[in-house]
Design an enzyme around this catalytic site. Structure first.
Site, PDB file in Angstrom:
ATOM      1  N   CYS A 146       0.770  -1.269   0.102  1.00 30.64           N
ATOM      2  CA  CYS A 146      -0.026  -0.004  -0.027  1.00 30.64           C
ATOM      3  C   CYS A 146       1.058   1.287  -0.240  1.00 30.64           C
ATOM      4  O   CYS A 146       0.355   2.311  -0.099  1.00 30.64           O
ATOM      5  CB  CYS A 146      -0.954  -0.016   1.175  1.00 30.64           C
ATOM      6  SG  CYS A 146      -1.828  -1.309   1.439  1.00 30.64           S
ATOM      7  N   GLY A 148      -2.270 -13.601  -3.919  1.00 33.33           N
ATOM      8  CA  GLY A 148      -2.654 -12.189  -4.280  1.00 33.33           C
ATOM      9  C   GLY A 148      -3.321 -12.050  -5.567  1.00 33.33           C
ATOM     10  O   GLY A 148      -4.042 -12.937  -6.142  1.00 33.33           O
ATOM     11  N   GLY A 178      -6.648  -2.295 -12.712  1.00 32.08           N
ATOM     12  CA  GLY A 178      -7.226  -3.153 -11.636  1.00 32.08           C
ATOM     13  C   GLY A 178      -6.479  -4.417 -11.403  1.00 32.08           C
ATOM     14  O   GLY A 178      -5.344  -4.469 -12.030  1.00 32.08           O
ATOM     15  N   THR A 211     -10.689 -23.961   1.062  1.00 25.26           N
ATOM     16  CA  THR A 211     -10.910 -24.147  -0.519  1.00 25.26           C
ATOM     17  C   THR A 211     -11.713 -25.466  -0.565  1.00 25.26           C
ATOM     18  O   THR A 211     -12.106 -26.231   0.398  1.00 25.26           O
ATOM     19  CB  THR A 211      -9.895 -24.274  -1.130  1.00 25.26           C
ATOM     20  OG1 THR A 211      -9.180 -25.608  -1.174  1.00 25.26           O
ATOM     21  CG2 THR A 211      -8.571 -23.087  -0.991  1.00 25.26           C
ATOM     22  N   PRO A 226     -10.096 -30.136   1.338  1.00 29.31           N
ATOM     23  CA  PRO A 226      -9.988 -29.723   2.913  1.00 29.31           C
ATOM     24  C   PRO A 226      -8.668 -29.153   3.469  1.00 29.31           C
ATOM     25  O   PRO A 226      -8.403 -28.927   4.491  1.00 29.31           O
ATOM     26  CB  PRO A 226     -10.733 -30.878   3.538  1.00 29.31           C
ATOM     27  CG  PRO A 226     -10.582 -31.820   2.468  1.00 29.31           C
ATOM     28  CD  PRO A 226     -10.656 -31.193   1.072  1.00 29.31           C
ATOM     29  N   ASP A 273      -6.098 -11.484  -1.477  1.00 34.37           N
ATOM     30  CA  ASP A 273      -6.624 -10.771  -2.647  1.00 34.37           C
ATOM     31  C   ASP A 273      -7.188 -11.741  -3.683  1.00 34.37           C
ATOM     32  O   ASP A 273      -7.960 -11.630  -4.574  1.00 34.37           O
ATOM     33  CB  ASP A 273      -5.871  -9.939  -3.574  1.00 34.37           C
ATOM     34  CG  ASP A 273      -5.442  -8.848  -2.713  1.00 34.37           C
ATOM     35  OD1 ASP A 273      -5.977  -8.617  -1.407  1.00 34.37           O
ATOM     36  OD2 ASP A 273      -4.569  -7.888  -2.986  1.00 34.37           O
ATOM     37  N   VAL A 285     -10.361   3.965   1.950  1.00 32.70           N
ATOM     38  CA  VAL A 285      -9.996   5.157   2.023  1.00 32.70           C
ATOM     39  C   VAL A 285      -8.894   5.537   1.175  1.00 32.70           C
ATOM     40  O   VAL A 285      -8.078   4.792   0.791  1.00 32.70           O
ATOM     41  CB  VAL A 285      -9.552   5.725   3.580  1.00 32.70           C
ATOM     42  CG1 VAL A 285      -8.375   5.039   3.900  1.00 32.70           C
ATOM     43  CG2 VAL A 285      -9.433   7.026   3.699  1.00 32.70           C
ATOM     44  N   TYR A 329     -16.507  15.166  21.501  1.00 37.97           N
ATOM     45  CA  TYR A 329     -16.566  16.426  21.311  1.00 37.97           C
ATOM     46  C   TYR A 329     -16.096  17.530  22.166  1.00 37.97           C
ATOM     47  O   TYR A 329     -16.084  17.494  23.429  1.00 37.97           O
ATOM     48  CB  TYR A 329     -18.320  17.005  21.366  1.00 37.97           C
ATOM     49  CG  TYR A 329     -18.441  18.258  21.334  1.00 37.97           C
ATOM     50  CD1 TYR A 329     -18.117  19.241  20.383  1.00 37.97           C
ATOM     51  CD2 TYR A 329     -19.343  19.096  22.155  1.00 37.97           C
ATOM     52  CE1 TYR A 329     -18.132  20.567  20.258  1.00 37.97           C
ATOM     53  CE2 TYR A 329     -19.400  20.259  22.316  1.00 37.97           C
ATOM     54  CZ  TYR A 329     -18.895  21.112  21.317  1.00 37.97           C
ATOM     55  OH  TYR A 329     -19.335  22.407  21.102  1.00 37.97           O
TER      56      TYR A 329
END
Lengths: 562, 562
Positions: free
Chosen positions: A42, A113, A262, A291, A294, A301, A348, A445
């Site tokens: 990232c 990935g 992508g 998967t 077993p 990803d 984000v 606050y």
């Protein structure tokens, strides 16, 4: 017990470390195709941009650390090339020596990935066209950008780079997270950047009216956008730079091209081993990350996960879920009953000082699924108390279920306090909160941090007003011909007004009810819908049919084409 | 229906506006003793400090706006002096004319707030001693601070101020929220500030080990602290400034004194009317904000509320709950079935660039209530990914129920990302989340915002490790003589080490198990407890009795007296 983990980043690395903590005796072999394990992918765009200056900063854990601290046989430059589920073996190829060895496993974890999509376009392999997935990818992009710079270390200036000019133009193909992060970082590097995006919006997980705000902000920061257009091919010019051709017939000059179209789950190994693949193209796993075999688990990803809000299978290539899945696979292998709860797509993006964040379902997805039991509101709260300097408007779209008030999703944009509100709303969605719960939320606050009624409270109060019938609402793109009443003050109308709207400022409304029609729906406008809400209450209690236009003038620019 | 609302700030103002929205026909009279309604009292310290420059910024809604927009008869400078619940009347005195009128009500809402405690000490009424509750309070403090300044407007320099020197020394009595905010703002104004606090810690809602970090930070920023000492009296010196005497026999020079000892619910009117008062000294209300008289409601700082986490009655003088209570009283008066859910004490303080925030129950309170079914952890996560520049350590104390993992409370301090995590945890507490839920929380992650495992996830994972028995733990103040094993690397020990601790760096641990005792509890130390957790797992699985010391060296400075 011998466990082999294929893939040493995010999910794989988490799984390996967790498994060692749970089982000191297990034999753990973790193989990674690339030269590094557990690196911060990232962070790659920011390394390209020079924000993260040192490559070493990206290397969270090294293979050596895995061996020393976790007694894990971590092998880099080692690719798993085939699996035999029957024999429970994996063939591994050492990328340096080319040697292939066969290793037996009791349990196998796949964490391969997702690979950047690299369409077979003319010229796709020309020099200067890059993907951004690995640390070496970032390294070559940095070197490419820095060529011709006078402040380069000698070994680079002396090379072929010397003959080339410093890149000026960049084309980023794809307007998703990585594309936008790369665009920002290339702008910081002094390049002129054009984003070519096939869809009619950037950031596909956002609804289009929110994405359009991002687009305007990108343009304001000097990024050129070519939306609704796809790359047709690449050509090298006489001067050695590139030309990017699009399907619409345009061409964009480029000294560097970033492919950020992508990612596609890396499923070749799993497919060849006969493991079940889901309809979205990812490896199918159960809630314990198992998967169809077993003894083989898959995480990260490459797998399909259940969308927590909609129940749909989806591909969510994010680091957070990958890490959690790795832990869960380790738990299950160690004999524990852990389950993955699904994902809610919280994400984000930081872009030129602004923040875009979201969680849960978006309107596009709900509409595509044919769902009708939802409503949305647009609100524009301050990031903190308006009376304290520096408050910024947050654009917040909230999607909720009409029948029971359940919070379904939220999208937010702004310069301050954005991801904080999405985090609180993400926690709310995870816990099954309704908009009535948000009304009562008790958050931090003080005037520099929030408001006595926090944006999260407003994200509950406004929908709750709608659901209780106190504030019927419509949207700019569904006003369909009712009477338009603008309750702002005349100086505000002088700046921008709506054609055909009748103006009665809120303070005069009670005295001027006679000017309003009793036989028509009255659609009420103000700046952001606060005064329109007060006006709606006055009119409804005086027998009028009235509703607000959600978000007022502030949402108009999002929903009404200029 | 005629509704009288006594008190026009926070709760009262919210109630009035909400009631008008729900009932266009009700006659609403809102009286406020002071000159302003609906002002931002949380902003007062920042107005004194000059951060909020204009007084007008603090005036969120004026009485005139209440009349124009809400058709509410809002009267300032009007005090309610008595209530006759039998006759359903209130006597109101106009502070300007002295005239007293009697008004009938159908429903009465009391929102009188809480008054700064002003103990009857010698000299308490000397000039230069101020409380900070109202806009006029802030005005006189500003004027007092600015006296002697050359850049004052003429009307002030020409007055008595001219003869006085610019204040240099300030004493703030009380180390709570307002005391600390005032201290910061006075430092910004160039004053030397001493805080005198009766307790042995600042910020009573924090546990002491967390408060001590705040204290050191205050001192680092030039604030002098006189803890465990109470003011005995004040004396004027010959030069016209003040001397503050304390019970311990000390004295502090002061050109200005701020009284911020705390607040006391304003209950005189309610008491005189025979309304029930709770054991904490606030007006007793039911969950619909109804007092012991069914036609009289009370909201805001004057009422006792149920602590959402402990179920105890408590006084929580905060703006957020006051606003929500005002809304609920209005709902109930308008015939709706709204209920106040109680409060969880979420609060935040900004101080010299740092943030201190908390939500839910603290350890002091749970201990005072005799509760044993809880445990705590100290964690020190980064505010965002460590590989992205600018990450800051967050100090996070998490309190949870041992029997079922329910999150009970959290306290956090740091320079970045603090209140964001407390907001997410506040939402979690509201929704009854467990630490197992926090493990699975899906929050915003990009490297400049968070980590793939967010501090909120760690706030779940670490307690869950404890509850699952994977990581027994103890605390520095309860180590009681076990074997101490430090698994850090030698260079770290050179900086600070624990007397008597044996050092085996984590990477060498598996090979050196023979050096450890099998008959004693082994307490494991590292920097913040990550490596100690790994070491605990190694030792436990090799048959040792092992546990971490929560928070490692980082919590040691909090819990072990120097």
């Amino acid at each position: 017990m011998k466990v082999i983990i294929v893939g040493g980043v995010a999910g794989g690395a988490s799984c390996a470390a967790r498994l060692r903590r749970l089982d000191e005796k297990a034999e753990i072999l973790m193989v990674e195709r690339g030269p590094y394990v557990s690196y911060a992918n990232c962070g790659l765009p920011y390394h390209v941009g020079g924000v993260i200056e040192q490559e070493s900063s990206l290397l969270v854990f090294t293979a050596q650390m895995f061996r020393a601290m976790f007694a894990i046989d971590a092998r880099t430059n080692t690719e798993a090339i085939s699996i035999s589920p029957k024999k429970k073996t994996v063939d591994l190829r050492n990328a340096t020596t080319g040697e292939v060895t066969t290793e037996k496993y009791d349990k196998l974890v796949l964490s391969p990935g997702a690979a950047p999509i690299r369409p077979p376009l003319t010229g796709i392999d020309l020099p200067g066209i890059f993907s951004v997935r690995t640390v070496p990818d970032a390294k070559v992009i940095r070197e490419w950008i820095e060529r011709g710079s006078s402040d380069l270390p000698e070994e680079r200036t002396s090379a072929a780079f010397q003959t080339l000019e410093k890149p000026k133009h960049a084309v980023v193909v794809g307007g998703g997270y990585i594309g936008l992060e790369m665009a920002e970082n290339l702008v910081h590097r002094g390049l002129e950047v054009t984003i070519v995006e096939m869809l009619d919006q950037v950031m596909a997980p956002l609804d289009p009216e929110c994405a359009h705000l991002v687009e305007r902000y990108l343009e304001k920061n000097g990024v050129r956008l070519a939306l609704s257009d796809a790359v047709a091919g690449f050509k090298q010019t006489a001067g050695g730079s590139l030309e990017v051709f699009t399907k619409s017939g345009k061409s964009h000059p480029a000294d560097i091209v970033i492919l950020a179209i992508g990612v596609r789950p890396e499923t070749s190994l799993a497919k060849a081993a006969g493991l079940e693949i889901g309809q979205r193209g990812g490896i199918r796993v159960d809630e314990q990350m198992r998967t169809s075999d077993p003894n083989i688990f898959a995480v990260g990803d490459a797998v399909e996960v259940k969308d927590f809000v909609t129940g749909e299978w989806s591909l969510i290539p994010l680091a957070g879920p990958a890490n959690r899945q790795g832990r869960i696979a380790a738990d299950v292998i160690a004999g524990r009953d852990s389950k993955f709860r699904g994902t809610q797509g919280t994400s984000v993006l930081g872009i030129f000082g602004a923040t875009v964040a979201m969680t849960g379902a978006n309107e596009k997805l709900l509409t595509r699924l044919g769902q009708k039991d939802f409503e949305k509101v647009y609100i524009f709260p301050n990031s903190h108390a308006g009376y304290y300097p520096g408050a910024k408007t947050i654009v917040l779209k909230v999607i909720f279920r009409k029948s029971d008030g359940r919070l379904l999703g939220a999208q937010a944009l702004g310069l301050d306090g954005v991801e904080k509100r999405i985090d609180a709303l993400a926690m709310a969605i995870q816990m099954g909160a309704t908009v009535y719960d948000l009304e009562e939320a008790e958050l931090c606050y003080a005037p520099q941090f929030g408001s006595a009624k926090d944006p999260v409270n407003f994200a509950g109060m406004v929908p709750a007003n709608v659901l209780r019938g106190d504030m019927p609402l419509c949207h700019w793109n569904s006003v369909d011909g009712g009477f338009l009443l603008d309750v702002r003050n005349p100086p505000e109308l002088a700046v921008e007004s709506v054609p055909g709207a009748v103006n009665i400022p809120l303070p005069e409304l009670r005295a001027r009810l006679g000017e309003l029609p009793r036989d028509r729906e009255i659609n009420i406008i103000c700046r952001s819908a606060g005064r329109a809400y007060f006006a709606t209450r006055i009119l409804m209690q005086n027998g009028f049919k009235a509703r607000i236009i959600s978000g007022g003038m502030l949402s108009r620019s999002m929903l009404v084409p200029k």
